[in-house]
Write a protein that holds these residues in place. Structure first.
Motif, PDB file in Angstrom:
ATOM      1  N   GLY A 172      40.318  36.732  23.117  1.00 19.56           N
ATOM      2  CA  GLY A 172      39.655  35.492  22.717  1.00 19.56           C
ATOM      3  C   GLY A 172      40.645  34.414  22.300  1.00 19.56           C
ATOM      4  N   ARG A 173      41.942  34.653  22.520  1.00 17.45           N
ATOM      5  CA  ARG A 173      42.959  33.667  22.148  1.00 17.45           C
ATOM      6  C   ARG A 173      43.069  32.589  23.229  1.00 17.45           C
ATOM      7  NH1 ARG A 173      46.747  35.225  18.326  1.00 17.45           N
ATOM      8  NH2 ARG A 173      45.773  36.718  16.947  1.00 17.45           N
ATOM      9  N   LYS A 174      43.466  31.392  22.769  1.00 16.51           N
ATOM     10  CA  LYS A 174      43.709  30.305  23.716  1.00 16.51           C
ATOM     11  C   LYS A 174      45.159  30.451  24.178  1.00 16.51           C
ATOM     12  CE  LYS A 174      42.653  25.374  24.092  1.00 16.51           C
ATOM     13  NZ  LYS A 174      43.700  25.109  25.007  1.00 16.51           N
ATOM     14  N   ILE A 175      45.340  30.737  25.443  1.00 17.24           N
ATOM     15  CA  ILE A 175      46.684  31.000  25.965  1.00 17.24           C
ATOM     16  C   ILE A 175      46.932  30.106  27.172  1.00 17.24           C
ATOM     17  CG2 ILE A 175      48.228  32.777  26.884  1.00 17.24           C
ATOM     18  CD1 ILE A 175      46.441  34.907  25.647  1.00 17.24           C
ATOM     19  N   SER A 176      48.081  29.442  27.193  1.00 16.60           N
ATOM     20  CA  SER A 176      48.456  28.686  28.395  1.00 16.60           C
ATOM     21  C   SER A 176      49.105  29.664  29.369  1.00 16.60           C
ATOM     22  CB  SER A 176      49.450  27.574  28.050  1.00 16.60           C
ATOM     23  OG  SER A 176      48.853  26.687  27.143  1.00 16.60           O
ATOM     24  N   LEU A 177      48.634  29.647  30.605  1.00 17.84           N
ATOM     25  CA  LEU A 177      49.065  30.646  31.583  1.00 17.84           C
ATOM     26  C   LEU A 177      49.944  30.040  32.664  1.00 17.84           C
ATOM     27  CD1 LEU A 177      45.596  32.355  32.150  1.00 17.84           C
ATOM     28  CD2 LEU A 177      47.410  33.089  30.588  1.00 17.84           C
ATOM     29  N   TRP A 178      51.010  30.738  33.000  1.00 20.55           N
ATOM     30  CA  TRP A 178      51.805  30.390  34.178  1.00 20.55           C
ATOM     31  C   TRP A 178      51.025  30.868  35.393  1.00 20.55           C
ATOM     32  CZ3 TRP A 178      55.764  27.233  34.430  1.00 20.55           C
ATOM     33  CH2 TRP A 178      56.530  27.182  35.604  1.00 20.55           C
ATOM     34  N   MET A 179      51.049  30.062  36.471  1.00 23.43           N
ATOM     35  CA  MET A 179      50.193  30.389  37.618  1.00 23.43           C
ATOM     36  C   MET A 179      50.879  31.321  38.626  1.00 23.43           C
ATOM     37  SD  MET A 179      47.334  28.979  36.987  1.00 23.43           S
ATOM     38  CE  MET A 179      46.477  28.904  38.543  1.00 23.43           C
ATOM     39  N   GLY A 180      51.589  32.318  38.123  1.00 20.91           N
ATOM     40  CA  GLY A 180      52.241  33.252  39.042  1.00 20.91           C
ATOM     41  C   GLY A 180      51.305  34.389  39.415  1.00 20.91           C
ATOM     42  N   GLU A 181      51.571  34.979  40.566  1.00 21.48           N
ATOM     43  CA  GLU A 181      50.806  36.161  40.946  1.00 21.48           C
ATOM     44  C   GLU A 181      51.656  37.048  41.840  1.00 21.48           C
ATOM     45  OE1 GLU A 181      47.413  34.636  43.163  1.00 21.48           O
ATOM     46  OE2 GLU A 181      48.546  34.791  45.034  1.00 21.48           O
ATOM     47  N   CYS A 182      51.302  38.319  41.850  1.00 25.33           N
ATOM     48  CA  CYS A 182      51.920  39.267  42.773  1.00 25.33           C
ATOM     49  C   CYS A 182      51.083  39.254  44.041  1.00 25.33           C
ATOM     50  CB  CYS A 182      51.901  40.648  42.141  1.00 25.33           C
ATOM     51  SG  CYS A 182      51.910  41.976  43.362  1.00 25.33           S
ATOM     52  N   HIS A 183      51.714  39.037  45.192  1.00 24.97           N
ATOM     53  CA  HIS A 183      50.947  38.907  46.436  1.00 24.97           C
ATOM     54  C   HIS A 183      50.206  40.192  46.781  1.00 24.97           C
ATOM     55  CE1 HIS A 183      54.524  40.965  47.803  1.00 24.97           C
ATOM     56  NE2 HIS A 183      53.956  41.193  48.965  1.00 24.97           N
ATOM     57  N   VAL A 184      50.733  41.328  46.312  1.00 28.12           N
ATOM     58  CA  VAL A 184      50.079  42.615  46.635  1.00 28.12           C
ATOM     59  C   VAL A 184      48.813  42.783  45.788  1.00 28.12           C
ATOM     60  CG1 VAL A 184      50.357  45.119  46.671  1.00 28.12           C
ATOM     61  CG2 VAL A 184      52.313  43.650  47.198  1.00 28.12           C
ATOM     62  N   HIS A 185      48.955  42.569  44.479  1.00 21.69           N
ATOM     63  CA  HIS A 185      47.806  42.758  43.594  1.00 21.69           C
ATOM     64  C   HIS A 185      46.754  41.654  43.783  1.00 21.69           C
ATOM     65  CE1 HIS A 185      50.590  45.555  41.584  1.00 21.69           C
ATOM     66  NE2 HIS A 185      49.477  46.187  41.297  1.00 21.69           N
ATOM     67  N   ALA A 186      47.217  40.424  44.070  1.00 21.58           N
ATOM     68  CA  ALA A 186      46.249  39.343  44.303  1.00 21.58           C
ATOM     69  C   ALA A 186      45.395  39.658  45.526  1.00 21.58           C
ATOM     70  CB  ALA A 186      46.980  38.014  44.491  1.00 21.58           C
ATOM     71  N   GLY A 187      45.967  40.464  46.453  1.00 19.45           N
ATOM     72  CA  GLY A 187      45.244  40.817  47.679  1.00 19.45           C
ATOM     73  C   GLY A 187      44.184  41.892  47.473  1.00 19.45           C
ATOM     74  N   ILE A 188      44.111  42.451  46.266  1.00 18.40           N
ATOM     75  CA  ILE A 188      43.029  43.413  45.982  1.00 18.40           C
ATOM     76  C   ILE A 188      41.885  42.584  45.390  1.00 18.40           C
ATOM     77  CG2 ILE A 188      42.399  45.537  44.782  1.00 18.40           C
ATOM     78  CD1 ILE A 188      45.401  46.227  44.676  1.00 18.40           C
ATOM     79  N   THR A 189      40.988  42.180  46.224  1.00 17.52           N
ATOM     80  CA  THR A 189      40.032  41.120  45.890  1.00 17.52           C
ATOM     81  C   THR A 189      38.709  41.676  45.350  1.00 17.52           C
ATOM     82  OG1 THR A 189      39.109  41.210  48.092  1.00 17.52           O
ATOM     83  CG2 THR A 189      40.967  39.679  47.748  1.00 17.52           C
ATOM     84  N   PRO A 190      37.917  40.800  44.705  1.00 14.36           N
ATOM     85  CA  PRO A 190      36.581  41.214  44.252  1.00 14.36           C
ATOM     86  C   PRO A 190      35.717  41.705  45.418  1.00 14.36           C
ATOM     87  CG  PRO A 190      37.200  39.127  43.241  1.00 14.36           C
ATOM     88  CD  PRO A 190      38.267  39.444  44.238  1.00 14.36           C
ATOM     89  N   VAL A 191      35.887  41.094  46.603  1.00 11.18           N
ATOM     90  CA  VAL A 191      35.075  41.495  47.768  1.00 11.18           C
ATOM     91  C   VAL A 191      35.393  42.947  48.138  1.00 11.18           C
ATOM     92  CG1 VAL A 191      34.663  41.044  50.231  1.00 11.18           C
ATOM     93  CG2 VAL A 191      34.943  39.130  48.624  1.00 11.18           C
ATOM     94  N   ALA A 192      36.713  43.260  48.194  1.00 14.16           N
ATOM     95  CA  ALA A 192      37.120  44.631  48.534  1.00 14.16           C
ATOM     96  C   ALA A 192      36.614  45.598  47.472  1.00 14.16           C
ATOM     97  CB  ALA A 192      38.651  44.700  48.619  1.00 14.16           C
ATOM     98  N   LEU A 193      36.701  45.183  46.209  1.00  6.94           N
ATOM     99  CA  LEU A 193      36.269  46.061  45.120  1.00  6.94           C
ATOM    100  C   LEU A 193      34.780  46.374  45.225  1.00  6.94           C
ATOM    101  CD1 LEU A 193      36.918  47.505  42.457  1.00  6.94           C
ATOM    102  CD2 LEU A 193      36.347  45.395  41.282  1.00  6.94           C
ATOM    103  N   ARG A 194      33.960  45.333  45.432  1.00  4.26           N
ATOM    104  CA  ARG A 194      32.513  45.543  45.532  1.00  4.26           C
ATOM    105  C   ARG A 194      32.174  46.470  46.693  1.00  4.26           C
ATOM    106  NH1 ARG A 194      28.633  42.758  42.931  1.00  4.26           N
ATOM    107  NH2 ARG A 194      29.301  41.138  41.470  1.00  4.26           N
ATOM    108  N   ALA A 195      32.837  46.225  47.835  1.00  5.77           N
ATOM    109  CA  ALA A 195      32.557  47.042  49.026  1.00  5.77           C
ATOM    110  C   ALA A 195      32.868  48.511  48.752  1.00  5.77           C
ATOM    111  CB  ALA A 195      33.375  46.529  50.209  1.00  5.77           C
ATOM    112  N   ARG A 196      34.001  48.768  48.093  1.00  6.25           N
ATOM    113  CA  ARG A 196      34.392  50.160  47.813  1.00  6.25           C
ATOM    114  C   ARG A 196      33.436  50.808  46.818  1.00  6.25           C
ATOM    115  NH1 ARG A 196      37.977  52.888  51.121  1.00  6.25           N
ATOM    116  NH2 ARG A 196      38.960  51.175  52.217  1.00  6.25           N
ATOM    117  N   LEU A 197      33.018  50.040  45.803  1.00  3.74           N
ATOM    118  CA  LEU A 197      32.110  50.592  44.802  1.00  3.74           C
ATOM    119  C   LEU A 197      30.749  50.905  45.424  1.00  3.74           C
ATOM    120  CD1 LEU A 197      32.999  48.355  41.728  1.00  3.74           C
ATOM    121  CD2 LEU A 197      33.219  50.842  41.841  1.00  3.74           C
TER     122      LEU A 197
END
Ligand code: SF4
Length: 335
Positions: A172-197
């Motif tokens: 619940g803290r207010k945190i300023s975020l750097w907009m970095g991401e790992c291309h591998v983990h970013a590729g595990i998407t909500p769509v893929a997750l829903r389909a697998r579940l």
């Protein structure tokens, strides 16, 4: 995201392993492998684990040389914790798309815009970046680290957006975020997750907080679509711990697929399945059995494989790591 990864596989694992063991012994070296390495590297290493756990094992070891089978920032972290040991990496070009999203100069400029802020860096950063921050965190202790800060503190979190957003949501803290991401983990998407579940309604779910689907997983829990006891947002080290007690269940895994080798070794009765089978880190897979052998055989041109960190940068970076260990649960580690 689909990546093509070439791995040179030893035709005879036993002779490969014998040669690695004999060369390592001759050089008084310890061989460490990250959970995302190819199975042949994991199976030949002295220790397999996540980056900080391995660095701490290396620091406690009596070996003069550390051969780090992982990506460059991980070998740097080992060097920060063991400045007097020789640290080698079988391919010095094995980088990290997440660590590369921020430089030390960018941290300094960001701090200049927020002079009162406390800067928290995920361990997936270069030594130069760690030297500019107040404290480090891992994916396991990030929540604990942020909760330990004064309630009114201004917090800058870098470099992983998904992990930072997860921490902001949980604390619940207010945190300023750097907009970095790992291309591998970013590729595990909500769509893929829903389909697998949907395809496996009774399965358990392990999600690394760097993943693009972490928010979706938490949303599904909060909305009651999946029971809270089925979903676990955890680091790779905690995934292995979870696997040991998973019985014969079916477990969906949202992180780089290399971890599945360790999960199966921890519990051969359970079935582990990747949420996205294409979540393969090409940088991790740059460390091949051939390169490991070359690195161990090469005694004349050690500098070809050696990872160095400027002493002054290393000691400032160490302060940020030690600040984390002083606050966080040092038995929990990150990617
Ligand atoms: S999986 Fe992502 S964060 Fe991990 S080493 Fe590869 S690029 Fe970096």
């Amino acid at each position: 995201m689909t990546e093509t990864v070439q791995t040179e596989l030893p035709t005879d694992f036993d002779s490969f392993a014998r040669e690695v063991r004999s060369l390592a012994q001759r050089r008084n070296a310890i061989v460490l492998a990250h959970n995302y390495q190819v199975p042949w590297i994991q199976d030949v290493a002295d220790h397999v684990g996540d980056s900080l756990a391995l660095s701490r094992i290396a620091a406690a070891s009596e070996a003069e040389t550390i051969v780090f089978c992982g990506v460059h920032f991980m070998a740097e972290t080992a060097k920060i914790l063991s400045p007097d040991k020789t640290v080698l990496i079988p391919d010095p070009n094995a980088g990290c798309s997440l660590a590369d999203t921020i430089t030390a100069e960018q941290v300094v400029a960001w701090k200049r815009e927020h002079p009162q802020a406390i800067v928290v860096a995920y361990v997936n950063t270069s030594a130069a970046v760690k030297a500019e921050v107040d404290l480090c965190c891992t994916s396991s202790n990030a929540v604990e680290i942020v909760e330990s800060l004064p309630e009114d503190a201004e917090i800058l979190f870098l470099p992983d957006y998904f992990l930072g957003a997860h921490v902001a949501r949980v604390t619940g803290r207010k945190i300023s975020l750097w907009m970095g991401e790992c291309h591998v983990h970013a590729g595990i998407t909500p769509v893929a997750l829903r389909a697998r579940l949907e395809a496996s309604p009774d399965s358990q779910l392990l999600v690394h907080p760097e993943c693009g689907c972490t928010s979706a997983a938490l949303y599904l829990v909060e909305s009651g679509e999946i029971p809270a006891e089925r979903a676990h947002v955890v680091s790779t080290g905690s995934m292995v711990d979870y696997a040991k007690g998973a019985g014969d269940s079916h477990v969906l895994v949202a992180t780089e697929t290399g971890i599945i080798h360790q999960l199966k070794a921890a519990n051969p009765r359970a079935t582990f399945e990747a949420v996205n089978p294409a979540a393969v880190c090409r940088y991790m897979k740059m460390i091949t059995p051939e390169k490991l052998l070359s690195c161990l055989r090469e005694t004349e041109l050690t500098e070809k494989y050696e990872v160095t960190v400027d002493r002054e940068i290393g000691s400032r970076a160490l302060k940020a790591v030690e600040a984390m260990i002083a606050i966080g649960n040092s038995s929990k580690f990150g990617e």
